[in-house]
Design an enzyme around this catalytic site. Structure first.
Site, PDB file in Angstrom:
ATOM      1  N   LYS A  32      54.648  29.343  42.088  1.00 23.70           N
ATOM      2  CA  LYS A  32      53.363  29.803  42.626  1.00 23.70           C
ATOM      3  C   LYS A  32      52.344  28.668  42.577  1.00 23.70           C
ATOM      4  CE  LYS A  32      50.477  32.566  40.284  1.00 23.70           C
ATOM      5  NZ  LYS A  32      49.108  31.971  40.382  1.00 23.70           N
ATOM      6  N   ASP A  59      49.118  31.319  46.420  1.00 29.00           N
ATOM      7  CA  ASP A  59      48.257  32.360  45.852  1.00 29.00           C
ATOM      8  C   ASP A  59      46.784  31.963  45.986  1.00 29.00           C
ATOM      9  OD1 ASP A  59      47.219  34.458  44.339  1.00 29.00           O
ATOM     10  OD2 ASP A  59      47.677  33.480  42.419  1.00 29.00           O
ATOM     11  N   LYS A  61      44.472  34.219  47.608  1.00 28.51           N
ATOM     12  CA  LYS A  61      43.695  35.470  47.553  1.00 28.51           C
ATOM     13  C   LYS A  61      42.532  35.467  48.551  1.00 28.51           C
ATOM     14  CE  LYS A  61      44.554  36.198  42.568  1.00 28.51           C
ATOM     15  NZ  LYS A  61      45.118  34.880  42.199  1.00 28.51           N
ATOM     16  N   ASP A  64      37.491  37.472  53.178  1.00 28.83           N
ATOM     17  CA  ASP A  64      36.364  37.067  54.011  1.00 28.83           C
ATOM     18  C   ASP A  64      36.337  37.977  55.227  1.00 28.83           C
ATOM     19  OD1 ASP A  64      34.280  35.449  55.235  1.00 28.83           O
ATOM     20  OD2 ASP A  64      35.002  33.766  54.034  1.00 28.83           O
ATOM     21  N   THR A 122      45.070  41.549  36.932  1.00 34.18           N
ATOM     22  CA  THR A 122      45.603  41.995  35.643  1.00 34.18           C
ATOM     23  C   THR A 122      44.697  41.604  34.485  1.00 34.18           C
ATOM     24  OG1 THR A 122      47.018  40.023  35.635  1.00 34.18           O
ATOM     25  CG2 THR A 122      48.018  42.103  36.332  1.00 34.18           C
ATOM     26  N   ARG A 214      51.978  30.641  31.621  1.00 34.08           N
ATOM     27  CA  ARG A 214      51.908  29.844  30.403  1.00 34.08           C
ATOM     28  C   ARG A 214      53.059  30.058  29.436  1.00 34.08           C
ATOM     29  NH1 ARG A 214      45.499  30.996  29.985  1.00 34.08           N
ATOM     30  NH2 ARG A 214      46.244  32.805  31.152  1.00 34.08           N
TER      31      ARG A 214
END
Length: 236
Positions: A32, A59, A61, A64, A122, A214
């Site tokens: 990603k 990614d 997002k 607009d 999340t 991570r």
């Protein structure tokens, strides 16, 4: 794209850091590219990862007005990413315009990228959603609502937490993707994520794809940790 491997979130600032991280891996990965990396390195980071044989979830997002998102998606379609996304909060027409842009920008002979809608991050709690977004319903119902309008718009799935995956599967069907970030190993920390789960729980709860950052990228043994995540995700 038939790659259902765990998606590794390349949460790095530079291409050099990405290549250093990827060097020990001797296999095709699903990765990603988020805003931090994309805004620092530009479109070339996507094309470079594709040339190295990896599948890419871009990614960004987008959120607009419909015409702007349509134009942006038309440009992104040429990069070869396998999955892109928008914020479902942008509305039905914006999401329909995003698909129009992807279809217009996808080179002849290629399949357009999959497109998914971000429901609630999340990192968002129910209290935060109600107080700051002024959405006076449950977090679960908000996510299901966004999933429903994403499907209505023609999107291929949504980003959600593991906690909503089963309900979305029931409401929107098995083929509608449930892409779930916030994945941690048992001993992992939540960091800034709130609605988290292990790879095993994600599998059992009906996630289609999981995103792991991570727990892998900050591991001292990233390849081994990746394969541990993969084993839990695949159930062996």
């Amino acid at each position: 794209m038939n790659n259902h491997n765990p998606i590794i979130a390349l949460d790095f600032a530079t291409k050099a850091e990405v290549l250093h991280f990827l060097e020990p891996f001797n296999e095709k990965l699903f990765v990603k590219v988020g805003m931090e990396l994309y805004f620092q390195e530009g479109p070339s980071i996507v094309t470079d990862l594709k040339e190295r044989g990896h599948d890419v979830f871009l990614d960004l997002k987008l959120h607009d007005i419909p015409n702007t998102v349509k134009s942006a998606m038309k440009g992104l379609a040429s990069l070869g990413a396998d999955v892109v996304n928008v914020h479902a909060a942008g509305g039905l027409r914006m999401m329909e315009s995003a698909i129009e842009g992807l279809e217009a920008g996808t080179p002849a002979g290629r399949t357009r990228p999959l497109i998914i809608g971000v429901t609630q991050l999340t990192s968002t709690s129910e209290q935060q959603m109600q107080e700051e977004q002024n959405i006076q319903t449950s977090l679960h119902d908000s996510v299901l609502h966004y999933a429903a309008i994403s499907k209505q718009a023609g999107l291929d799935g949504v980003v959600c937490s593991v906690l909503e995956a089963a309900s979305i599967k029931n409401e929107c069907g098995h083929e509608f993707l449930r892409v779930t970030p916030g994945i941690r190993l048992n001993e992992g920390q939540g960091h800034d994520q709130i609605r988290i789960a292990t790879p095993e729980v994600a599998r059992l709860e009906g996630s289609s794809l999981i995103v792991v950052g991570r727990a892998i990228t900050q591991s001292n043994h990233a390849v081994e940790t990746y394969h541990l995540v993969k084993q839990q995700w695949e159930g062996y």
